[in-house]
Design a protein around this motif. Structure first.
Motif, PDB file in Angstrom:
ATOM      1  N   UNK A  49      69.570  51.856   5.602  1.00 45.35           N
ATOM      2  CA  UNK A  49      69.765  52.576   6.863  1.00 45.35           C
ATOM      3  C   UNK A  49      69.848  54.090   6.663  1.00 45.35           C
ATOM      4  N   UNK A  50      69.270  54.577   5.565  1.00 43.28           N
ATOM      5  CA  UNK A  50      69.243  56.017   5.319  1.00 43.28           C
ATOM      6  C   UNK A  50      68.515  56.734   6.455  1.00 43.28           C
ATOM      7  N   UNK A  51      69.007  57.908   6.887  1.00 43.57           N
ATOM      8  CA  UNK A  51      68.312  58.668   7.927  1.00 43.57           C
ATOM      9  C   UNK A  51      66.845  58.917   7.563  1.00 43.57           C
ATOM     10  N   UNK A  52      65.975  58.723   8.552  1.00 41.33           N
ATOM     11  CA  UNK A  52      64.545  58.895   8.350  1.00 41.33           C
ATOM     12  C   UNK A  52      63.801  57.595   8.151  1.00 41.33           C
ATOM     13  N   UNK A  53      64.515  56.513   7.787  1.00 42.90           N
ATOM     14  CA  UNK A  53      63.859  55.222   7.626  1.00 42.90           C
ATOM     15  C   UNK A  53      63.492  54.636   8.988  1.00 42.90           C
ATOM     16  N   UNK A  54      62.392  53.904   9.030  1.00 43.16           N
ATOM     17  CA  UNK A  54      62.025  53.149  10.228  1.00 43.16           C
ATOM     18  C   UNK A  54      62.467  51.706  10.046  1.00 43.16           C
ATOM     19  N   UNK A  55      63.198  51.203  11.027  1.00 45.02           N
ATOM     20  CA  UNK A  55      63.797  49.875  10.945  1.00 45.02           C
ATOM     21  C   UNK A  55      63.429  49.063  12.179  1.00 45.02           C
ATOM     22  N   UNK A  56      63.550  47.753  12.054  1.00 38.55           N
ATOM     23  CA  UNK A  56      63.557  46.888  13.230  1.00 38.55           C
ATOM     24  C   UNK A  56      64.972  46.360  13.370  1.00 38.55           C
ATOM     25  N   UNK A  57      65.573  46.616  14.523  1.00 42.99           N
ATOM     26  CA  UNK A  57      66.964  46.223  14.728  1.00 42.99           C
ATOM     27  C   UNK A  57      67.088  45.324  15.947  1.00 42.99           C
ATOM     28  N   UNK A 119      54.703  60.163  13.127  1.00 39.54           N
ATOM     29  CA  UNK A 119      53.589  60.875  12.494  1.00 39.54           C
ATOM     30  C   UNK A 119      54.118  62.003  11.614  1.00 39.54           C
ATOM     31  N   UNK A 120      55.071  62.768  12.119  1.00 39.78           N
ATOM     32  CA  UNK A 120      55.644  63.861  11.334  1.00 39.78           C
ATOM     33  C   UNK A 120      56.295  63.334  10.058  1.00 39.78           C
ATOM     34  N   UNK A 121      57.147  62.342  10.191  1.00 39.17           N
ATOM     35  CA  UNK A 121      57.869  61.821   9.030  1.00 39.17           C
ATOM     36  C   UNK A 121      56.919  61.211   8.007  1.00 39.17           C
ATOM     37  N   UNK A 122      55.838  60.597   8.474  1.00 40.08           N
ATOM     38  CA  UNK A 122      54.872  59.977   7.561  1.00 40.08           C
ATOM     39  C   UNK A 122      54.068  61.013   6.781  1.00 40.08           C
TER      40      UNK A 122
END
Length: 264
Positions: A49-57, A119-122
Protein backbone atom coordinates in the motif's frame (compact mmCIF):
# COMPACT_ATOMS: atom_id res chain seq x y z
CA UNK A 1 -23.92 -2.33 5.16
CA UNK A 2 -22.36 -0.23 2.38
CA UNK A 3 -19.70 -1.63 0.06
CA UNK A 4 -17.94 -0.91 -3.21
CA UNK A 5 -14.89 -1.91 -5.27
CA UNK A 6 -12.56 0.25 -7.31
CA UNK A 7 -9.13 0.58 -8.88
CA UNK A 8 -7.26 3.18 -6.85
CA UNK A 9 -3.95 5.00 -6.52
CA UNK A 10 -2.59 4.86 -2.97
CA UNK A 11 -2.02 8.40 -1.70
CA UNK A 12 -0.85 7.97 1.87
CA UNK A 13 -0.78 5.66 4.87
CA UNK A 14 -1.31 6.59 8.52
CA UNK A 15 -0.61 4.17 11.33
CA UNK A 16 -3.70 3.26 13.34
CA UNK A 17 -3.00 1.41 16.56
CA UNK A 18 -0.20 -1.12 16.73
CA UNK A 19 -0.68 -3.10 13.54
CA UNK A 20 -3.35 -1.40 11.42
CA UNK A 21 -3.24 1.61 9.08
CA UNK A 22 -5.59 4.10 7.47
CA UNK A 23 -5.09 4.19 3.71
CA UNK A 24 -5.96 7.28 1.65
CA UNK A 25 -6.69 6.56 -2.02
CA UNK A 26 -7.86 8.19 -5.22
CA UNK A 27 -10.19 5.90 -7.15
CA UNK A 28 -11.17 5.67 -10.78
CA UNK A 29 -14.92 5.76 -10.02
CA UNK A 30 -15.05 6.78 -6.33
CA UNK A 31 -12.65 9.71 -6.18
CA UNK A 32 -10.74 10.31 -2.96
CA UNK A 33 -11.57 7.95 -0.11
CA UNK A 34 -10.07 6.42 3.02
CA UNK A 35 -10.37 3.13 4.82
CA UNK A 36 -8.80 0.98 7.51
CA UNK A 37 -6.41 -1.75 6.42
CA UNK A 38 -6.10 -4.48 9.02
CA UNK A 39 -2.42 -5.33 9.42
CA UNK A 40 -1.50 -2.38 7.20
CA UNK A 41 1.38 -1.36 9.48
CA UNK A 42 2.93 -4.83 9.31
CA UNK A 43 5.75 -5.88 7.00
CA UNK A 44 3.57 -8.05 4.77
CA UNK A 45 1.08 -5.36 3.79
CA UNK A 46 3.12 -2.21 4.22
CA UNK A 47 4.86 -2.58 0.87
CA UNK A 48 1.60 -3.30 -0.95
CA UNK A 49 0.00 0.00 0.00
CA UNK A 50 2.95 2.33 -0.58
CA UNK A 51 1.88 5.73 -1.99
CA UNK A 52 1.88 5.70 -5.78
CA UNK A 53 0.92 2.03 -6.12
CA UNK A 54 -2.20 1.11 -8.09
CA UNK A 55 -4.43 -1.29 -6.19
CA UNK A 56 -7.78 -2.97 -6.48
CA UNK A 57 -9.66 -2.52 -3.23
CA UNK A 58 -12.99 -3.55 -1.78
CA UNK A 59 -14.43 -1.16 0.81
CA UNK A 60 -17.02 -2.11 3.41
CA UNK A 61 -18.58 -0.02 6.16
CA UNK A 62 -21.81 0.50 8.03
CA UNK A 63 -22.46 3.82 6.28
CA UNK A 64 -20.84 5.56 3.30
CA UNK A 65 -19.85 8.57 5.42
CA UNK A 66 -18.16 6.46 8.12
CA UNK A 67 -14.64 5.04 8.10
CA UNK A 68 -14.92 1.54 6.70
CA UNK A 69 -12.18 -0.95 5.95
CA UNK A 70 -10.36 -1.95 2.79
CA UNK A 71 -9.63 -5.44 1.55
CA UNK A 72 -6.55 -4.98 -0.64
CA UNK A 73 -5.61 -7.30 -3.49
CA UNK A 74 -2.08 -7.62 -4.85
CA UNK A 75 -0.95 -4.32 -6.41
CA UNK A 76 -1.69 -3.89 -10.09
CA UNK A 77 1.39 -1.65 -10.30
CA UNK A 78 4.10 -1.29 -7.64
CA UNK A 79 5.78 2.00 -8.41
CA UNK A 80 7.58 3.01 -5.21
CA UNK A 81 9.74 -0.12 -5.18
CA UNK A 82 10.36 0.08 -8.94
CA UNK A 83 11.60 3.67 -8.65
CA UNK A 84 13.54 3.15 -5.41
CA UNK A 85 16.94 3.79 -7.01
CA UNK A 86 15.79 6.97 -8.80
CA UNK A 87 15.51 9.86 -6.28
CA UNK A 88 14.28 12.27 -8.98
CA UNK A 89 11.42 9.98 -10.00
CA UNK A 90 10.53 9.30 -6.36
CA UNK A 91 10.32 13.06 -5.80
CA UNK A 92 7.90 13.32 -8.73
CA UNK A 93 5.82 10.47 -7.35
CA UNK A 94 5.68 12.03 -3.89
CA UNK A 95 4.65 15.40 -5.35
CA UNK A 96 1.89 13.93 -7.52
CA UNK A 97 0.27 11.87 -4.76
CA UNK A 98 0.58 14.75 -2.28
CA UNK A 99 -1.20 17.12 -4.67
CA UNK A 100 -4.01 14.61 -5.23
CA UNK A 101 -4.33 13.89 -1.52
CA UNK A 102 -4.64 17.56 -0.62
CA UNK A 103 -6.62 18.86 -3.60
CA UNK A 104 -8.95 16.13 -4.85
CA UNK A 105 -12.46 16.39 -3.39
CA UNK A 106 -13.65 13.51 -1.25
CA UNK A 107 -16.08 10.99 -2.81
CA UNK A 108 -16.28 12.95 -6.08
CA UNK A 109 -15.47 10.89 -9.19
CA UNK A 110 -12.84 12.39 -11.48
CA UNK A 111 -12.11 9.55 -13.93
CA UNK A 112 -10.22 11.77 -16.37
CA UNK A 113 -7.92 13.00 -13.61
CA UNK A 114 -7.41 9.42 -12.44
CA UNK A 115 -6.42 8.25 -15.92
CA UNK A 116 -4.06 11.21 -16.35
CA UNK A 117 -2.42 10.46 -12.99
CA UNK A 118 -1.88 6.85 -14.07
CA UNK A 119 -0.15 8.04 -17.25
CA UNK A 120 2.07 10.42 -15.29
CA UNK A 121 3.05 7.85 -12.68
CA UNK A 122 3.75 5.22 -15.35
CA UNK A 123 6.23 7.56 -17.07
CA UNK A 124 8.25 8.63 -14.04
CA UNK A 125 11.04 6.26 -14.99
CA UNK A 126 11.77 8.37 -18.10
CA UNK A 127 13.45 11.64 -17.02
CA UNK A 128 13.23 13.03 -20.56
CA UNK A 129 9.44 12.86 -20.50
CA UNK A 130 7.96 13.22 -17.06
CA UNK A 131 8.81 16.83 -16.03
CA UNK A 132 6.92 18.28 -19.01
CA UNK A 133 4.19 15.66 -18.53
CA UNK A 134 3.90 16.71 -14.89
CA UNK A 135 3.23 20.31 -15.95
CA UNK A 136 0.55 19.18 -18.40
CA UNK A 137 -0.95 17.01 -15.65
CA UNK A 138 -1.13 20.00 -13.29
CA UNK A 139 -2.90 22.00 -16.01
CA UNK A 140 -5.37 19.14 -16.40
CA UNK A 141 -5.85 18.96 -12.65
CA UNK A 142 -6.67 22.68 -12.54
CA UNK A 143 -9.26 22.16 -15.26
CA UNK A 144 -10.78 19.08 -13.63
CA UNK A 145 -11.21 20.94 -10.34
CA UNK A 146 -12.78 24.07 -11.83
CA UNK A 147 -9.71 26.29 -12.28
CA UNK A 148 -9.04 25.70 -15.97
CA UNK A 149 -6.63 27.84 -17.98
CA UNK A 150 -7.44 29.02 -21.50
CA UNK A 151 -4.24 28.50 -23.46
CA UNK A 152 -5.80 28.03 -26.92
CA UNK A 153 -6.46 31.60 -28.06
CA UNK A 154 -5.21 35.11 -27.41
CA UNK A 155 -7.49 36.91 -24.98
CA UNK A 156 -6.94 40.17 -26.87
CA UNK A 157 -7.25 39.12 -30.52
CA UNK A 158 -8.68 35.60 -30.57
CA UNK A 159 -5.67 34.37 -32.56
CA UNK A 160 -4.45 30.84 -31.87
CA UNK A 161 -0.79 31.35 -32.79
CA UNK A 162 2.13 33.27 -31.32
CA UNK A 163 0.91 32.81 -27.75
CA UNK A 164 3.67 33.69 -25.30
CA UNK A 165 2.17 34.72 -21.95
CA UNK A 166 -0.74 34.15 -19.56
CA UNK A 167 -2.65 36.71 -17.55
CA UNK A 168 -2.38 35.94 -13.81
CA UNK A 169 -5.84 37.44 -13.32
CA UNK A 170 -7.83 35.57 -15.97
CA UNK A 171 -5.72 32.52 -16.76
CA UNK A 172 -6.03 33.32 -20.48
CA UNK A 173 -3.20 33.26 -22.98
CA UNK A 174 -2.06 36.38 -24.84
CA UNK A 175 0.34 37.26 -27.63
CA UNK A 176 3.34 39.10 -26.33
CA UNK A 177 3.31 41.27 -29.44
CA UNK A 178 -0.18 42.47 -28.49
CA UNK A 179 0.68 43.26 -24.88
CA UNK A 180 4.20 44.65 -24.94
CA UNK A 181 3.47 47.27 -22.29
CA UNK A 182 2.27 44.60 -19.84
CA UNK A 183 4.76 41.78 -20.34
CA UNK A 184 6.34 42.31 -16.93
CA UNK A 185 2.94 41.67 -15.35
CA UNK A 186 2.29 38.42 -17.24
CA UNK A 187 3.39 34.83 -16.72
CA UNK A 188 5.56 33.32 -19.49
CA UNK A 189 3.83 30.56 -21.47
CA UNK A 190 6.37 27.92 -22.57
CA UNK A 191 6.12 26.94 -26.22
CA UNK A 192 5.78 23.20 -25.54
CA UNK A 193 2.33 23.83 -24.03
CA UNK A 194 1.03 25.26 -27.29
CA UNK A 195 3.12 23.36 -29.86
CA UNK A 196 3.78 19.62 -29.74
CA UNK A 197 6.96 20.13 -31.77
CA UNK A 198 8.64 22.43 -29.25
CA UNK A 199 11.14 20.55 -27.02
CA UNK A 200 11.03 21.70 -23.38
CA UNK A 201 14.38 22.99 -22.17
CA UNK A 202 15.26 24.06 -18.61
CA UNK A 203 13.85 27.58 -19.09
CA UNK A 204 10.61 26.17 -20.52
CA UNK A 205 10.17 23.71 -17.65
CA UNK A 206 10.94 26.44 -15.13
CA UNK A 207 8.30 28.69 -16.67
CA UNK A 208 5.83 25.82 -16.90
CA UNK A 209 6.12 24.90 -13.22
CA UNK A 210 5.94 28.59 -12.33
CA UNK A 211 2.73 28.94 -14.34
CA UNK A 212 0.96 25.96 -12.79
CA UNK A 213 2.39 26.73 -9.36
CA UNK A 214 0.95 30.22 -9.49
CA UNK A 215 -2.60 29.11 -10.28
CA UNK A 216 -2.52 26.13 -7.95
CA UNK A 217 -1.09 28.17 -5.10
CA UNK A 218 -3.17 31.32 -5.50
CA UNK A 219 -6.43 29.77 -6.74
CA UNK A 220 -6.87 26.05 -6.04
CA UNK A 221 -4.97 25.69 -2.76
CA UNK A 222 -5.76 29.28 -1.82
CA UNK A 223 -9.47 28.46 -1.88
CA UNK A 224 -8.78 25.34 0.18
CA UNK A 225 -6.84 27.47 2.71
CA UNK A 226 -3.84 25.20 2.28
CA UNK A 227 -0.27 25.80 1.12
CA UNK A 228 1.10 23.97 -1.89
CA UNK A 229 2.39 20.58 -0.71
CA UNK A 230 5.97 20.61 0.52
CA UNK A 231 6.65 17.58 -1.70
CA UNK A 232 6.16 19.77 -4.77
CA UNK A 233 8.85 22.21 -3.61
CA UNK A 234 11.21 19.32 -2.90
CA UNK A 235 10.57 17.93 -6.40
CA UNK A 236 11.48 21.29 -7.96
CA UNK A 237 14.66 21.49 -5.89
CA UNK A 238 15.70 18.05 -7.11
CA UNK A 239 14.90 18.96 -10.71
CA UNK A 240 16.99 22.09 -10.41
CA UNK A 241 19.94 20.21 -8.92
CA UNK A 242 19.66 17.70 -11.77
CA UNK A 243 19.90 20.51 -14.32
CA UNK A 244 16.33 20.12 -15.56
CA UNK A 245 15.30 23.61 -14.39
CA UNK A 246 17.10 26.92 -14.79
CA UNK A 247 19.64 27.64 -12.08
CA UNK A 248 18.32 30.02 -9.46
CA UNK A 249 14.73 29.31 -10.46
CA UNK A 250 11.93 29.89 -7.99
CA UNK A 251 9.53 27.16 -6.97
CA UNK A 252 6.59 29.24 -8.14
CA UNK A 253 5.90 32.85 -9.08
CA UNK A 254 3.11 33.55 -6.64
CA UNK A 255 5.14 36.09 -4.70
CA UNK A 256 6.23 37.86 -7.89
CA UNK A 257 2.89 37.90 -9.65
CA UNK A 258 0.43 38.39 -6.82
CA UNK A 259 1.08 42.13 -6.67
CA UNK A 260 0.06 42.34 -10.32
CA UNK A 261 -2.95 40.03 -9.97
CA UNK A 262 -5.49 42.80 -9.74
CA UNK A 263 -3.99 44.87 -12.55
CA UNK A 264 -3.86 42.48 -15.52
Amino acid sequence: MAEWEDDVIALGVRRFGENDAILDVFGRTRGRAAGLVYGGAGKRKRGLIEPGNTLHVAWRGRLEEQLGHFSVAEPQMERASRLFSDPLALAGLAAAVSILKEAAPEAEPKPGLYEAAEVLLDNLADPDIWPALFIRWEIGLLGALGYGLDLDRCALTGANDGLTHVSPRTGRAVRGSEAEDYLHKLLPLPAFLTSSGAPPGPDDLTNGFALTGYFMGRRLFGDLNKPLPEARYLMLERLERAGRLSLGSKNDTAEDAKTEDAKT
